[in-house]
Scaffold this motif. Structure first.
Motif, PDB file in Angstrom:
ATOM      1  N   LEU A  33      -1.807   2.265  -0.832  1.00 13.02           N
ATOM      2  CA  LEU A  33      -2.266   3.321   0.069  1.00 13.02           C
ATOM      3  C   LEU A  33      -1.081   3.955   0.768  1.00 13.02           C
ATOM      4  CD1 LEU A  33      -5.307   1.817   2.000  1.00 13.02           C
ATOM      5  CD2 LEU A  33      -5.333   3.646   0.361  1.00 13.02           C
ATOM      6  N   ASN A  34      -1.121   5.260   0.860  1.00  9.67           N
ATOM      7  CA  ASN A  34      -0.210   5.945   1.755  1.00  9.67           C
ATOM      8  C   ASN A  34      -1.097   6.603   2.806  1.00  9.67           C
ATOM      9  OD1 ASN A  34      -1.278   8.302   0.565  1.00  9.67           O
ATOM     10  ND2 ASN A  34       0.373   8.364  -0.946  1.00  9.67           N
ATOM     11  N   LYS A  37      -3.950   8.669   1.309  1.00  8.02           N
ATOM     12  CA  LYS A  37      -5.007   7.864   0.700  1.00  8.02           C
ATOM     13  C   LYS A  37      -5.818   7.118   1.750  1.00  8.02           C
ATOM     14  CE  LYS A  37      -3.003   7.120  -3.865  1.00  8.02           C
ATOM     15  NZ  LYS A  37      -2.514   6.089  -4.793  1.00  8.02           N
ATOM     16  N   LEU A  38      -5.182   6.750   2.865  1.00  6.22           N
ATOM     17  CA  LEU A  38      -5.915   6.088   3.945  1.00  6.22           C
ATOM     18  C   LEU A  38      -6.989   7.019   4.497  1.00  6.22           C
ATOM     19  CD1 LEU A  38      -6.414   3.738   5.834  1.00  6.22           C
ATOM     20  CD2 LEU A  38      -4.536   4.574   7.266  1.00  6.22           C
ATOM     21  N   LYS A  63      -2.899   0.758  12.543  1.00 10.04           N
ATOM     22  CA  LYS A  63      -1.863   0.654  11.509  1.00 10.04           C
ATOM     23  C   LYS A  63      -0.547   0.441  12.241  1.00 10.04           C
ATOM     24  CE  LYS A  63       0.332   3.289   7.862  1.00 10.04           C
ATOM     25  NZ  LYS A  63       0.464   4.590   7.226  1.00 10.04           N
ATOM     26  N   ILE A  75      -4.036  -2.902   7.708  1.00 12.02           N
ATOM     27  CA  ILE A  75      -4.817  -1.816   8.290  1.00 12.02           C
ATOM     28  C   ILE A  75      -6.107  -2.438   8.808  1.00 12.02           C
ATOM     29  CG2 ILE A  75      -5.950   0.392   7.884  1.00 12.02           C
ATOM     30  CD1 ILE A  75      -2.931   0.479   7.377  1.00 12.02           C
ATOM     31  N   GLN A 100      -9.338  -1.952  -2.447  1.00 18.85           N
ATOM     32  CA  GLN A 100      -8.466  -2.875  -1.734  1.00 18.85           C
ATOM     33  C   GLN A 100      -9.231  -4.157  -1.436  1.00 18.85           C
ATOM     34  OE1 GLN A 100      -9.087   0.311  -0.663  1.00 18.85           O
ATOM     35  NE2 GLN A 100      -7.232   1.154  -1.539  1.00 18.85           N
ATOM     36  N   TYR A 125      -4.830  -4.455   3.261  1.00 19.33           N
ATOM     37  CA  TYR A 125      -3.386  -4.209   3.263  1.00 19.33           C
ATOM     38  C   TYR A 125      -3.050  -2.921   2.542  1.00 19.33           C
ATOM     39  CZ  TYR A 125      -2.477  -8.658   5.374  1.00 19.33           C
ATOM     40  OH  TYR A 125      -2.439  -9.694   6.272  1.00 19.33           O
ATOM     41  N   SER A 126      -2.094  -2.213   3.104  1.00 23.32           N
ATOM     42  CA  SER A 126      -1.572  -0.995   2.541  1.00 23.32           C
ATOM     43  C   SER A 126      -0.141  -1.233   2.098  1.00 23.32           C
ATOM     44  CB  SER A 126      -1.605   0.117   3.597  1.00 23.32           C
ATOM     45  OG  SER A 126      -0.845   1.215   3.202  1.00 23.32           O
ATOM     46  N   ASN A 128       3.165   0.907   1.109  1.00 22.25           N
ATOM     47  CA  ASN A 128       3.768   2.251   1.054  1.00 22.25           C
ATOM     48  C   ASN A 128       4.925   2.276   0.090  1.00 22.25           C
ATOM     49  OD1 ASN A 128       2.043   3.454   2.865  1.00 22.25           O
ATOM     50  ND2 ASN A 128       3.214   2.737   4.599  1.00 22.25           N
TER      51      ASN A 128
END
Length: 128
Positions: A33-34, A37-38, A63, A75, A100, A125-126, A128
């Motif tokens: 996710l960036n 995308k979030l 975040k 997140i 996710q 979790y994201s 980047n």
């Protein structure tokens, strides 16, 4: 001639890695996710709630700003809904079905009059 065979073998190996690596990269992109995308994930959750005829309020999206660049960031989303019991339950299933890995930290359902209300806290979790 021997060097040409080794070069051809090396080229074939690289092509094989590129082809198999492409599928792995596509799979990873679905989970990564960036910020853009979030926003899409949040909109998807809101859309799923509306499809179930739920009123939804995203109370917070936490975040951490101090996470390492390129590392995993946790997140955390806190939301409330109101509607039917079945609709609230269906929304939990929709959240659980996100690509996710979702961890529900807290879920509470209560009835106020004829309306069921939920408070949901979950995280994922994201990368980047």
């Amino acid at each position: 001639a021997l060097q040409a065979e080794k070069d051809a073998e090396l080229v074939q190996s690289i092509r094989t890695l590129e082809n198999s690596g492409h599928a792995d990269l596509e799979s990873f992109e679905k989970f990564a996710l960036n910020d853009r995308k979030l926003v899409t994930v949040i909109e998807d959750i809101e859309g799923a709630a509306r499809a179930q005829k739920l009123e939804i309020k995203i109370n917070s999206v936490e975040k951490p700003e101090d996470a390492e660049s390129g590392g995993a960031q946790k997140i955390r989303i806190i939301l409330t809904t109101s509607g039917s019991w079945a609709s609230n339950y269906a929304l939990l299933g929709a959240i659980e079905s996100l690509p996710q890995r979702v961890v529900f930290e807290s879920v509470s359902l209560g009835k106020r009059g004829n309306v069921w209300e939920s408070n949901i806290i979950f995280s994922f979790y994201s990368f980047n």
